[in-house]
Enzyme design. Structure first.
Site, PDB file in Angstrom:
ATOM      1  N   LYS A 213      17.844  18.287 -19.486  1.00 13.50           N
ATOM      2  CA  LYS A 213      18.292  17.394 -20.575  1.00 13.50           C
ATOM      3  C   LYS A 213      17.907  15.928 -20.334  1.00 13.50           C
ATOM      4  O   LYS A 213      17.396  15.266 -21.247  1.00 13.50           O
ATOM      5  CB  LYS A 213      19.804  17.533 -20.770  1.00 13.50           C
ATOM      6  CG  LYS A 213      20.344  16.809 -21.986  1.00 13.50           C
ATOM      7  CD  LYS A 213      20.050  17.520 -23.295  1.00 13.50           C
ATOM      8  CE  LYS A 213      21.015  18.677 -23.521  1.00 13.50           C
ATOM      9  NZ  LYS A 213      20.620  19.518 -24.661  1.00 13.50           N
ATOM     10  N   PRO A 214      18.145  15.378 -19.108  1.00 11.05           N
ATOM     11  CA  PRO A 214      17.750  13.974 -18.899  1.00 11.05           C
ATOM     12  C   PRO A 214      16.255  13.759 -19.167  1.00 11.05           C
ATOM     13  O   PRO A 214      15.865  12.707 -19.695  1.00 11.05           O
ATOM     14  CB  PRO A 214      18.080  13.720 -17.422  1.00 11.05           C
ATOM     15  CG  PRO A 214      19.108  14.744 -17.064  1.00 11.05           C
ATOM     16  CD  PRO A 214      18.818  15.950 -17.910  1.00 11.05           C
TER      17      PRO A 214
ATOM     18  N   LYS B 167      11.052  25.587 -22.265  1.00 11.85           N
ATOM     19  CA  LYS B 167      12.035  24.739 -22.934  1.00 11.85           C
ATOM     20  C   LYS B 167      11.574  23.272 -22.967  1.00 11.85           C
ATOM     21  O   LYS B 167      11.604  22.624 -24.022  1.00 11.85           O
ATOM     22  CB  LYS B 167      13.357  24.859 -22.179  1.00 11.85           C
ATOM     23  CG  LYS B 167      14.537  24.291 -22.899  1.00 11.85           C
ATOM     24  CD  LYS B 167      15.791  24.901 -22.302  1.00 11.85           C
ATOM     25  CE  LYS B 167      16.896  23.888 -22.152  1.00 11.85           C
ATOM     26  NZ  LYS B 167      17.965  24.380 -21.284  1.00 11.85           N
TER      27      LYS B 167
ATOM     28  N   HIS C 271      -3.141  -6.299  11.376  1.00 11.60           N
ATOM     29  CA  HIS C 271      -2.331  -5.115  11.065  1.00 11.60           C
ATOM     30  C   HIS C 271      -3.232  -3.880  10.992  1.00 11.60           C
ATOM     31  O   HIS C 271      -3.761  -3.590   9.905  1.00 11.60           O
ATOM     32  CB  HIS C 271      -1.657  -5.279   9.704  1.00 11.60           C
ATOM     33  CG  HIS C 271      -0.550  -6.272   9.672  1.00 11.60           C
ATOM     34  ND1 HIS C 271       0.776  -5.909   9.672  1.00 11.60           N
ATOM     35  CD2 HIS C 271      -0.566  -7.621   9.644  1.00 11.60           C
ATOM     36  CE1 HIS C 271       1.529  -6.993   9.632  1.00 11.60           C
ATOM     37  NE2 HIS C 271       0.735  -8.051   9.615  1.00 11.60           N
TER      38      HIS C 271
ATOM     39  N   GLU D 175      -2.472  -0.873  10.821  1.00 12.04           N
ATOM     40  CA  GLU D 175      -1.901   0.222  10.012  1.00 12.04           C
ATOM     41  C   GLU D 175      -2.401   0.238   8.568  1.00 12.04           C
ATOM     42  O   GLU D 175      -2.405   1.286   7.929  1.00 12.04           O
ATOM     43  CB  GLU D 175      -0.368   0.147  10.030  1.00 12.04           C
ATOM     44  CG  GLU D 175       0.280  -1.006   9.262  1.00 12.04           C
ATOM     45  CD  GLU D 175       0.386  -2.305  10.049  1.00 12.04           C
ATOM     46  OE1 GLU D 175      -0.337  -2.470  11.057  1.00 12.04           O
ATOM     47  OE2 GLU D 175       1.192  -3.176   9.654  1.00 12.04           O
TER      48      GLU D 175
ATOM     49  N   CYS E 164       0.925  -7.681  15.085  1.00  7.36           N
ATOM     50  CA  CYS E 164       1.195  -8.988  14.479  1.00  7.36           C
ATOM     51  C   CYS E 164       2.315  -9.719  15.228  1.00  7.36           C
ATOM     52  O   CYS E 164       2.082 -10.201  16.324  1.00  7.36           O
ATOM     53  CB  CYS E 164       1.470  -8.842  12.988  1.00  7.36           C
ATOM     54  SG  CYS E 164       1.139 -10.390  12.109  1.00  7.36           S
TER      55      CYS E 164
ATOM     56  N   GLU F  57       7.581 -20.742  15.127  1.00 12.59           N
ATOM     57  CA  GLU F  57       8.322 -20.143  14.011  1.00 12.59           C
ATOM     58  C   GLU F  57       9.809 -20.007  14.386  1.00 12.59           C
ATOM     59  O   GLU F  57      10.680 -20.242  13.558  1.00 12.59           O
ATOM     60  CB  GLU F  57       7.740 -18.769  13.671  1.00 12.59           C
ATOM     61  CG  GLU F  57       8.493 -18.073  12.537  1.00 12.59           C
ATOM     62  CD  GLU F  57       7.948 -16.683  12.188  1.00 12.59           C
ATOM     63  OE1 GLU F  57       7.107 -16.150  12.943  1.00 12.59           O
ATOM     64  OE2 GLU F  57       8.381 -16.127  11.170  1.00 12.59           O
TER      65      GLU F  57
HETATM   66  N1  GLN Z   1       6.046 -14.143  11.518  1.00  9.52           N
HETATM   67  C1  GLN Z   1       4.774 -14.094  12.162  1.00  9.52           C
HETATM   68  C2  GLN Z   1       3.771 -15.039  11.521  1.00  9.52           C
HETATM   69  O1  GLN Z   1       3.947 -15.459  10.407  1.00  9.52           O
HETATM   70  C3  GLN Z   1       4.232 -12.671  12.190  1.00  9.52           C
HETATM   71  C4  GLN Z   1       4.002 -12.099  10.835  1.00  9.52           C
HETATM   72  C5  GLN Z   1       3.812 -10.601  10.854  1.00  9.52           C
HETATM   73  O2  GLN Z   1       4.231  -9.934  11.801  1.00  9.52           O
HETATM   74  N2  GLN Z   1       3.235 -10.039   9.822  1.00  9.52           N
HETATM   75  O3  GLN Z   1       2.788 -15.358  12.105  1.00  9.52           O
END
Ligand code: GLN
Length: 543
Positions: A192-193, A227, A514, A516, A385, A409
């Site tokens: 039905k939804p 249906k 990165h 990944e 990173c 940071e």
């Molecule tokens: N905070 C860190 C920077 O800006 C690492 C950033 C992250 O891990 N993507 O450099």
């Protein structure tokens, strides 16, 4: 001219439209077609770059530095589609450009309205997808975020409704993905939804050609299919039953069994070659029957959201396929690691340790303790990173004897800014930091672990960060902490450290980029592959 497939969602969010769109892309590619993919997101943020991973999951980064929705990660892992700034458009981006045009006087005194100005802008972005590198795309798959019935999604739905009149008949296919609850008391799946959701879509003027029903643990029976077909005015063949399937990569095969690709191609009047799925099926076979397993501890801070580290989790799975093993990973919130004893106790059962990306200071000390543990206990380590920045801080503190070493940071006034903004490194403080985003070239040093992992001298990996390794400390880290800079990006007057490692350790690598974001099940990422291999060796040495 390309054909268009629009994917909308109904009943609830998170029904898996992204994986469905990606799986369809994969099936169409397997038939020799070129696909282009894009996601339209109905929120006001100009891009997801500023959104908290707790709320929204990972921010996925493309080669050209677009900060995008994590569904683009699915597109990347399932297809070969070119992903770029063009591939993810939000309401914020649309309004931003319409307002800029209005200020420039481009609307010639007209009243600027949602219809036609916003919808025209949306349609021009959809058309722009198949330009440039994708001008030869056969099929554009456009996923619309959110759920039918949401106020903010209306302009996008109106735009894709209009779109069918801008192209030839049979150039558009609308797929609606819904959720079908199973009611225990009745022992039945309830459609039905879905009927209501399709009605809402038809109110807007969109008649879906295909309905994909997400059914959890159950499968739709023939009566339920008939249906839904009858009530929603769709051919029974175009009703797809999509139950939960694990692994994710088996989903296209299930959709193929129900002829989703053939149905879509028939609607679009496209003839294509027979499917070539051998490579994908071989990958699945290896994935489903690993002969070994390995346990990885992943340390981060956004551990409350399943998708906050989506691409890393998938990279683990891919590296497992490459190493004939199942990777059992578990995420730890580093805040619980206030001291070395706690870390050692929690991480003792694991064969490898990863520290993931992150922003801000919370949990930093626990991450530093984590690096120290992996280094001293000689457990394979991969820093990604922020994970790389933490590794540098740990070495500076514990090997160079700089107890206050930090990243600016976390500690803007640290006496030893081993990680800092490039502008700070150059003595310029008023420039502010902008993110380094997207793909950068990295030259690897022969003889290093990084070089061995990639097997080539020049690589390209994606970035998303502001802070950098501070070259002022490089010589000391190399001479006194045994750090080897294994890859750099050449800027002419100086180099940026992109990846570094400890040779006096079974396997310890940390990258500013990165890795990944480029991993796919058919092409597992080299660093992850080498890390999991090292973890397997570590596991074997412990037995
Ligand atoms: N905070 C860190 C920077 O800006 C690492 C950033 C992250 O891990 N993507 O450099």
């Amino acid at each position: 001219m390309p054909k268009y497939v629009f994917v909308t969602g109904g009943v609830v969010s998170s029904v898996g439209k992204g994986v469905l769109a990606a799986s369809l892309g994969m099936l169409l590619e397997a038939r020799g077609l070129k696909v282009a993919m894009m996601k339209l997101d109905p929120y006001i943020n100009v891009d997801p770059g500023t959104m908290n991973p707790y709320e929204h999951g990972e921010v996925f980064v493309t080669d050209d530095g677009a900060e995008t929705d994590l569904d683009l990660g699915h597109y990347q892992r399932f297809t070969h589609a070119n992903l770029s700034q063009r591939s993810n458009i939000t309401t914020g981006r649309i309004y931003h450009s319409v307002i800029q045009k209005e200020r420039r006087g481009e609307y010639l005194g007209k009243t600027v309205q949602v219809v036609p100005h916003i919808t025209d802008e949306i349609k021009s972005h959809i058309r722009a997808l198949t330009t440039g590198a994708d001008s030869d795309a056969d099929i554009a798959i456009v996923e619309i975020g959110g759920t039918v019935g949401d106020i903010e999604g209306l302009p996008f739905l109106e735009a894709i409704r209009q779109f069918k009149f801008d192209v030839k008949p049979n150039d558009c296919c609308y797929i609606h993905v819904t959720w079908v609850p199973y009611i225990d008391a009745a022992g039945e799946l309830k459609t039905k939804p879905t009927q209501h959701s399709v009605r809402a879509l038809r109110d807007i003027g969109i008649q879906p050609n295909v309905i994909v029903l997400r059914t959890g643990k159950h499968r739709l029976g023939p009566d339920e299919i008939r249906k839904v077909a009858l009530f929603c005015d769709v051919y029974p063949k175009a009703i797809i039953s999509a139950e939960d399937i694990s692994p994710l990569y088996a989903i296209p095969i299930d959709l193929k069994k129900q002829d989703l690709d053939a149905t879509v191609l028939k609607i679009l009047h496209v003839t294509a070659a027979h499917s070539r799925l051998e490579q994908w099926e071989e990958m699945l076979r290896r994935m489903k029957a690993p002969s070994r397993h390995v346990r990885i501890a992943a340390v981060g801070k956004y551990t409350g959201h399943d998708d906050a580290y989506k691409s890393i989790n998938e990279a683990f799975v891919h590296a497992g396929i490459a190493n004939d093993c199942r990777v059992d990973y578990e995420w730890f919130d580093s805040e619980q690691f206030e001291n070395g004893a706690k870390v050692a106790e929690a991480l003792a059962p694991y064969d490898g340790v990863l520290i993931g990306p992150g922003f801000g200071g919370r949990g930093i000390e626990g991450k530093i303790e984590t690096v120290r543990y992996a280094r001293e206990a000689r457990v394979p380590f991969l820093g990604v990173c922020l994970g790389m920045q933490i590794a540098v801080i740990e070495l500076a503190r514990n090997k160079l004897g700089l107890p206050k070493a930090n990243s600016t940071e976390m500690a803007p006034d640290t006496p030893d800014p081993v990680i800092s903004l490039l502008s700070e490194q150059r003595g310029v403080t008023d420039m502010g930091g902008t993110m380094r985003l997207g793909q950068y070239r990295c030259d690897l040093k022969p003889g290093t672990r990084a070089f061995a992992a990639y097997g080539e001298k020049t690589i390209h990996e994606r970035h998303r960060h502001r802070y950098e390794f501070n070259n002022i400390y490089r010589e000391r880290l190399e001479a006194e902490a045994g750090l080897v800079v294994s890859g750099t990006h050449n800027l002419g007057e100086h180099e940026l450290v992109e990846i570094a490692e400890l040779p006096d350790h079974p396997w310890f690598c940390a990258s500013q980029f990165h890795p990944e974001f480029k991993s796919t099940p058919l092409a597992p990422q080299p660093l992850f592959r080498a890390f999991i291999k090292a973890a397997l060796e570590h596991a074997a040495s412990r037995i």
